[in-house]
Design a protein around this motif. Structure first.
Motif, PDB file in Angstrom:
ATOM      1  N   ASN A  54       5.419   6.960   1.382  1.00 17.99           N
ATOM      2  CA  ASN A  54       3.973   6.790   1.497  1.00 17.99           C
ATOM      3  C   ASN A  54       3.463   7.308   2.836  1.00 17.99           C
ATOM      4  N   ARG A  55       4.243   7.174   3.885  1.00 17.19           N
ATOM      5  CA  ARG A  55       3.826   7.736   5.183  1.00 17.19           C
ATOM      6  C   ARG A  55       3.737   9.256   5.095  1.00 17.19           C
ATOM      7  N   TRP A  56       4.743   9.886   4.469  1.00 21.22           N
ATOM      8  CA  TRP A  56       4.703  11.344   4.318  1.00 21.22           C
ATOM      9  C   TRP A  56       3.498  11.761   3.480  1.00 21.22           C
ATOM     10  N   ARG A  57       3.225  11.032   2.402  1.00 21.49           N
ATOM     11  CA  ARG A  57       2.088  11.391   1.541  1.00 21.49           C
ATOM     12  C   ARG A  57       0.766  11.260   2.277  1.00 21.49           C
ATOM     13  N   VAL A  58       0.625  10.230   3.105  1.00 26.42           N
ATOM     14  CA  VAL A  58      -0.604  10.080   3.895  1.00 26.42           C
ATOM     15  C   VAL A  58      -0.747  11.258   4.863  1.00 26.42           C
ATOM     16  N   ARG A  59       0.329  11.635   5.538  1.00 27.46           N
ATOM     17  CA  ARG A  59       0.267  12.784   6.456  1.00 27.46           C
ATOM     18  C   ARG A  59      -0.108  14.062   5.696  1.00 27.46           C
ATOM     19  N   ALA A  60       0.476  14.247   4.502  1.00 29.79           N
ATOM     20  CA  ALA A  60       0.144  15.425   3.691  1.00 29.79           C
ATOM     21  C   ALA A  60      -1.315  15.367   3.246  1.00 29.79           C
ATOM     22  N   GLY A  61      -1.814  14.182   2.951  1.00 31.89           N
ATOM     23  CA  GLY A  61      -3.223  14.037   2.579  1.00 31.89           C
ATOM     24  C   GLY A  61      -4.144  14.416   3.728  1.00 31.89           C
ATOM     25  N   ILE A  62      -3.834  13.937   4.905  1.00 32.13           N
ATOM     26  CA  ILE A  62      -4.667  14.232   6.077  1.00 32.13           C
ATOM     27  C   ILE A  62      -4.628  15.726   6.406  1.00 32.13           C
ATOM     28  N   ARG A  63      -3.464  16.342   6.283  1.00 31.72           N
ATOM     29  CA  ARG A  63      -3.403  17.782   6.578  1.00 31.72           C
ATOM     30  C   ARG A  63      -4.058  18.627   5.482  1.00 31.72           C
ATOM     31  N   SER A  64      -4.411  17.995   4.361  1.00 28.70           N
ATOM     32  CA  SER A  64      -5.073  18.705   3.263  1.00 28.70           C
ATOM     33  C   SER A  64      -6.574  18.873   3.482  1.00 28.70           C
ATOM     34  N   PHE A  65      -7.130  18.164   4.459  1.00 30.93           N
ATOM     35  CA  PHE A  65      -8.570  18.264   4.686  1.00 30.93           C
ATOM     36  C   PHE A  65      -8.978  19.675   5.086  1.00 30.93           C
ATOM     37  N   GLU A  97      -3.211   3.930  11.915  1.00 35.43           N
ATOM     38  CA  GLU A  97      -2.212   4.005  12.995  1.00 35.43           C
ATOM     39  C   GLU A  97      -2.051   5.439  13.483  1.00 35.43           C
ATOM     40  N   ARG A  98      -2.139   6.395  12.567  1.00 31.40           N
ATOM     41  CA  ARG A  98      -1.993   7.815  12.906  1.00 31.40           C
ATOM     42  C   ARG A  98      -3.247   8.384  13.570  1.00 31.40           C
ATOM     43  N   GLY A  99      -4.286   7.566  13.691  1.00 30.29           N
ATOM     44  CA  GLY A  99      -5.502   8.011  14.349  1.00 30.29           C
ATOM     45  C   GLY A  99      -6.584   8.504  13.423  1.00 30.29           C
ATOM     46  N   TYR A 100      -6.368   8.410  12.111  1.00 26.90           N
ATOM     47  CA  TYR A 100      -7.399   8.847  11.171  1.00 26.90           C
ATOM     48  C   TYR A 100      -8.560   7.858  11.232  1.00 26.90           C
ATOM     49  N   ALA A 101      -9.752   8.357  11.534  1.00 25.99           N
ATOM     50  CA  ALA A 101     -10.925   7.499  11.688  1.00 25.99           C
ATOM     51  C   ALA A 101     -11.981   7.767  10.624  1.00 25.99           C
ATOM     52  N   GLY A 102     -11.676   8.638   9.654  1.00 23.69           N
ATOM     53  CA  GLY A 102     -12.649   8.999   8.628  1.00 23.69           C
ATOM     54  C   GLY A 102     -12.755   7.964   7.524  1.00 23.69           C
ATOM     55  N   ALA A 103     -13.538   8.322   6.519  1.00 25.63           N
ATOM     56  CA  ALA A 103     -13.797   7.434   5.389  1.00 25.63           C
ATOM     57  C   ALA A 103     -12.554   7.297   4.511  1.00 25.63           C
ATOM     58  N   ILE A 104     -12.322   6.081   4.036  1.00 18.46           N
ATOM     59  CA  ILE A 104     -11.206   5.800   3.141  1.00 18.46           C
ATOM     60  C   ILE A 104     -11.728   5.069   1.916  1.00 18.46           C
ATOM     61  N   GLY A 105     -11.352   5.568   0.740  1.00 14.95           N
ATOM     62  CA  GLY A 105     -11.578   4.859  -0.516  1.00 14.95           C
ATOM     63  C   GLY A 105     -10.246   4.315  -0.986  1.00 14.95           C
ATOM     64  N   ARG A 106     -10.261   3.140  -1.595  1.00 12.46           N
ATOM     65  CA  ARG A 106      -8.995   2.522  -1.997  1.00 12.46           C
ATOM     66  C   ARG A 106      -9.008   2.133  -3.469  1.00 12.46           C
TER      67      ARG A 106
END
Length: 194
Positions: A54-65, A97-106
């Motif tokens: 899940n950590r890798w997927r979050v990083r891949a999501g953030i780099r997808s922006f 934790e990784r510093g992402y400060a943007g909008a999050i939908g859950r």
């Protein structure tokens, strides 16, 4: 020598299948700029902290922006499948934790990939561009599910940044086997397999 050739063939085939999947089930209407939604699919999480996948997927999501997007939304999907805390919540905490400060939908209720897609739809309906992030085979499956559920939204699907040549090379053959197993099970039954 024969063993090395066999290992190389397995790794090369898995790499090719992931690359091909990263280009499959994409739409024709996705536009650059505008509002984008990046949907990250969770992976069974037993603990109280996001697991390595899940950590890798979050990083891949953030780099997808896309830096040209007017607005970006990170949509995190996954209920409490493997533990007491929904995967979406664990991934959101990791993103912060990784510093992402943007909008999050859950989507903290889903238990399968089909439900991930169903529950993400209200969060992504107004996005001009939609990206689905997971391992490439899983993301392609989710894009196919979106096409079944909402072809109008599937037309806005563009490629995320979850595929990089050689990344997690050792894991790709395992993902191919899991995907094949799920495909065979879903062909035997009528309902989608997670």
């Amino acid at each position: 020598m024969t063993s090395l050739v066999l290992v190389g063939a397995v790794l090369g085939t898995a790499e090719f299948l992931h690359w091909r999947a990263s280009w499959s089930e994409l739409g024709a209407e996705g536009s650059r700029g505008g509002r984008e939604a990046v949907v990250v699919l969770g992976y069974r999480n037993a603990g109280g902290r996001a697991n390595w996948m899940n950590r890798w997927r979050v990083r891949a999501g953030i780099r997808s922006f896309d830096p040209r997007a007017e607005e970006s939304l990170l949509v995190l999907c996954g209920g409490a499948v493997g533990g007491p805390v929904p995967e979406a919540e664990l991934m959101a905490a990791y993103a912060r934790e990784r510093g992402y400060a943007g909008a999050i939908g859950r989507d903290g209720a889903s238990r399968t990939t089909w439900e991930n897609v169903t529950n993400a739809i209200p969060l992504i309906e107004d996005a001009a561009t939609i990206k689905v992030v997971s391992n490439s085979l899983h993301a392609a499956k989710a894009r196919g599910f979106l096409r079944q559920q909402r072809p109008d939204l599937a037309a806005r699907l563009v490629r995320g940044a979850d595929y990089r040549f050689g990344e997690q090379l050792w894991l790709r053959p395992i993902a191919v086997v899991i995907d094949l197993r799920h495909s065979l099970r879903s062909r035997r039954g009528a309902r989608p397999v997670p």
